[in-house]
Motif scaffolding. Structure first.
Motif, short mmCIF file in Angstrom:
data_model
loop_
_atom_site.label_atom_id
_atom_site.label_comp_id
_atom_site.label_asym_id
_atom_site.label_seq_id
_atom_site.Cartn_x
_atom_site.Cartn_y
_atom_site.Cartn_z
N ARG A 1 5.92 7.06 -0.13
CA ARG A 1 6.00 5.63 0.17
C ARG A 1 6.42 5.49 1.63
N ILE A 2 5.75 4.62 2.35
CA ILE A 2 6.06 4.41 3.77
C ILE A 2 6.62 3.00 3.91
N VAL A 3 7.77 2.91 4.56
CA VAL A 3 8.42 1.62 4.79
C VAL A 3 8.59 1.44 6.29
N ASP A 4 8.11 0.32 6.80
CA ASP A 4 8.29 -0.01 8.21
C ASP A 4 9.47 -0.96 8.31
N VAL B 1 11.18 11.08 8.78
CA VAL B 1 10.34 12.25 8.96
C VAL B 1 9.66 12.22 10.33
N THR B 2 9.14 13.37 10.73
CA THR B 2 8.38 13.44 11.97
C THR B 2 6.94 13.01 11.71
N THR B 3 6.22 12.72 12.77
CA THR B 3 4.81 12.38 12.61
C THR B 3 4.01 13.56 12.07
N TRP C 1 5.14 15.85 9.92
CA TRP C 1 5.41 15.89 8.49
C TRP C 1 4.58 14.83 7.78
N LEU C 2 4.56 13.62 8.33
CA LEU C 2 3.82 12.52 7.72
C LEU C 2 2.33 12.86 7.64
N ALA C 3 1.76 13.40 8.71
CA ALA C 3 0.34 13.76 8.70
C ALA C 3 0.03 14.78 7.60
N GLU C 4 0.94 15.70 7.37
CA GLU C 4 0.74 16.73 6.34
C GLU C 4 0.88 16.19 4.92
N HIS C 5 1.54 15.05 4.75
CA HIS C 5 1.84 14.54 3.41
C HIS C 5 1.21 13.19 3.10
N LEU C 6 0.31 12.69 3.92
CA LEU C 6 -0.26 11.36 3.70
C LEU C 6 -0.94 11.20 2.35
#
Length: 50
Positions: free
Chosen positions: A23-26, A8-10, A12-17
């Protein structure tokens, strides 16, 4: 949120945190290139986690 993309884009991530199913995987890895010839190797980025 049935169609969460794998990457995802940053924005998108900001909108869905706050989404409960998010789930976020690094999966950080580093490519190590030899100075002369040879194949590059892949090294885990785990040591760089803060």
């Amino acid at each position: 949120m049935n169609d969460i993309p794998l990457i995802v884009t940053t924005d998108w991530l900001a909108e869905h945190l706050n989404d409960a199913d998010l789930r976020i995987v690094d999966a950080t890895v580093f490519m190590k290139f030899p100075e002369v010839g040879g194949a590059p190797t892949v090294e885990s980025g785990k040591a760089s986690y803060s």
